[in-house]
Design a protein around this motif. Structure first.
Motif, mmCIF file in Angstrom:
data_model
loop_
_atom_site.group_PDB
_atom_site.id
_atom_site.type_symbol
_atom_site.label_atom_id
_atom_site.label_comp_id
_atom_site.label_asym_id
_atom_site.label_seq_id
_atom_site.Cartn_x
_atom_site.Cartn_y
_atom_site.Cartn_z
ATOM 1 N N ASN A 139 -37.725 22.875 -96.310
ATOM 2 C CA ASN A 139 -37.754 21.331 -95.659
ATOM 3 C C ASN A 139 -37.256 20.166 -96.764
ATOM 4 O O ASN A 139 -37.453 20.490 -97.730
ATOM 5 N N ILE A 140 -36.669 19.420 -95.920
ATOM 6 C CA ILE A 140 -36.078 18.121 -96.678
ATOM 7 C C ILE A 140 -36.684 16.922 -95.795
ATOM 8 O O ILE A 140 -36.158 16.890 -95.006
ATOM 9 N N VAL A 141 -37.259 15.992 -96.570
ATOM 10 C CA VAL A 141 -37.723 14.819 -96.095
ATOM 11 C C VAL A 141 -37.221 13.582 -96.888
ATOM 12 O O VAL A 141 -37.621 13.379 -97.940
ATOM 13 N N ASN B 52 -36.382 8.277 -101.772
ATOM 14 C CA ASN B 52 -36.638 9.238 -102.363
ATOM 15 C C ASN B 52 -36.407 10.572 -101.542
ATOM 16 O O ASN B 52 -36.135 10.443 -100.271
ATOM 17 N N ILE B 53 -36.304 11.803 -101.935
ATOM 18 C CA ILE B 53 -36.261 12.989 -100.924
ATOM 19 C C ILE B 53 -37.455 13.693 -101.738
ATOM 20 O O ILE B 53 -37.759 14.157 -102.785
ATOM 21 N N HIS B 54 -38.203 14.364 -100.556
ATOM 22 C CA HIS B 54 -39.230 15.258 -100.665
ATOM 23 C C HIS B 54 -38.681 16.712 -100.333
ATOM 24 O O HIS B 54 -38.390 16.971 -99.213
ATOM 25 N N LEU B 55 -38.873 17.490 -101.129
ATOM 26 C CA LEU B 55 -38.409 18.979 -100.976
ATOM 27 C C LEU B 55 -39.594 19.900 -101.053
ATOM 28 O O LEU B 55 -40.219 19.878 -101.815
ATOM 29 N N THR B 56 -39.692 20.540 -99.679
ATOM 30 C CA THR B 56 -40.430 21.840 -99.681
ATOM 31 C C THR B 56 -39.843 22.921 -100.112
ATOM 32 O O THR B 56 -38.887 23.439 -99.512
ATOM 33 N N VAL B 57 -40.392 23.954 -100.870
ATOM 34 C CA VAL B 57 -39.784 24.985 -101.556
ATOM 35 C C VAL B 57 -40.923 26.428 -101.339
ATOM 36 O O VAL B 57 -41.984 26.085 -101.502
ATOM 37 N N SER B 58 -40.155 27.384 -101.317
ATOM 38 C CA SER B 58 -41.206 28.582 -101.149
ATOM 39 C C SER B 58 -40.344 29.784 -102.211
ATOM 40 O O SER B 58 -39.452 29.720 -102.600
ATOM 41 N N CYS B 59 -41.601 30.301 -102.908
ATOM 42 C CA CYS B 59 -41.621 31.193 -103.930
ATOM 43 C C CYS B 59 -42.567 32.127 -103.977
ATOM 44 O O CYS B 59 -43.712 31.871 -103.531
ATOM 45 N N TRP C 267 -28.243 19.420 -101.030
ATOM 46 C CA TRP C 267 -29.184 20.711 -100.745
ATOM 47 C C TRP C 267 -29.485 20.467 -99.214
ATOM 48 O O TRP C 267 -29.599 19.426 -98.617
ATOM 49 N N VAL C 268 -29.451 21.776 -98.746
ATOM 50 C CA VAL C 268 -29.825 21.737 -97.263
ATOM 51 C C VAL C 268 -31.162 22.810 -97.122
ATOM 52 O O VAL C 268 -31.254 23.511 -97.903
ATOM 53 N N ILE C 269 -31.664 22.627 -96.137
ATOM 54 C CA ILE C 269 -32.723 23.858 -95.553
ATOM 55 C C ILE C 269 -32.208 25.050 -95.569
ATOM 56 O O ILE C 269 -30.986 25.425 -94.982
ATOM 57 N N GLY C 270 -32.694 25.951 -96.314
ATOM 58 C CA GLY C 270 -32.212 27.586 -96.338
ATOM 59 C C GLY C 270 -31.504 27.964 -97.369
ATOM 60 O O GLY C 270 -31.437 28.974 -97.625
ATOM 61 N N GLN C 271 -31.410 26.908 -98.253
ATOM 62 C CA GLN C 271 -30.558 26.999 -99.525
ATOM 63 C C GLN C 271 -31.364 27.577 -100.466
ATOM 64 O O GLN C 271 -32.331 27.320 -100.880
ATOM 65 N N GLU C 272 -30.772 28.546 -101.206
ATOM 66 C CA GLU C 272 -31.417 29.260 -102.380
ATOM 67 C C GLU C 272 -31.153 28.419 -103.675
ATOM 68 O O GLU C 272 -29.955 27.914 -103.990
#
Length: 197
Positions: free
Chosen positions: A14-16, A21-28, A74-79
């Protein structure tokens, strides 16, 4: 401090945008091992974990970071390549990486060789930092050795393992990347500037 040895490829969930500012939500895979306030390298950008929820964590990039890196594209779904900070008792398998991007570079050539791939990059002539042959460079958080060094250009050779386990596998001509030049080289450059001024 980081080493430039990518731990794994994470996914932007997710990108907000909030004001500048930009808030990035990342999964790992190691979200459960992270803590709020911990530093994590994201494609070469050191960002602080501000929230953890379920299988994701969130970081915030300020305007300065957005202006000097690729993060605004960067976009949602980007690695993206990620790495946690180096442990004090760990081996330094790559080189000293601070997570402070010096410039955005552009991929200008991709050539397959016998078992490896050569990538050529260029960066703005206004950037005063240089590369040297056999020296270190960080590209999107990956510690690499410079093969050929020119004026505002350089190339690196990627073995199949590195290509498969980093975002290099997605690079195309014209790709913009985050560059961090060798910190020791930057200190030497600064000292030489002081002595000659």
């Amino acid at each position: 401090m980081f080493t430039g040895i990518v731990e794994e490829i994470a996914i932007v969930k997710n990108i907000v945008r909030e004001q500048e500012n930009i808030h990035l939500t990342v999964s790992c895979s190691f979200v459960h091992e992270l803590k709020v306030d911990q530093s994590v390298l994201h494609n070469g950008i050191c960002l602080t974990v501000v929230a953890i929820e379920d299988e994701t964590f969130t970081v915030t990039a300020i305007k300065e970071t957005i202006d000097v890196t690729t993060i605004g594209q960067w976009v949602i779904g980007q690695e993206i390549n990620i790495e946690r900070g180096m442990l004090a008792n760990a081996r330094l398998d790559g080189h000293i990486v601070q997570g402070h991007v010096d410039a955005v570079g552009r991929c200008v050539s991709i050539k397959d060789a016998a078992g490896s791939t050569y990538y050529g990059f260029e960066y703005d002539q206004k950037v005063k930092h240089t590369t040297i042959s056999k020296g270190s460079i960080t590209i999107d958080g990956t510690s690499l050795t410079v093969v050929n060094s020119g004026v505002n250009t350089f190339s690196v050779a990627i073995i199949p393992y590195t290509k498969e386990h980093t975002v290099f596998k997605h690079y195309t001509l014209g790709q913009f990347v985050n560059l961090e030049f060798d910190v020791i080289g930057k200190y030497v450059e600064k000292l030489l500037q002081i002595r000659t001024s």
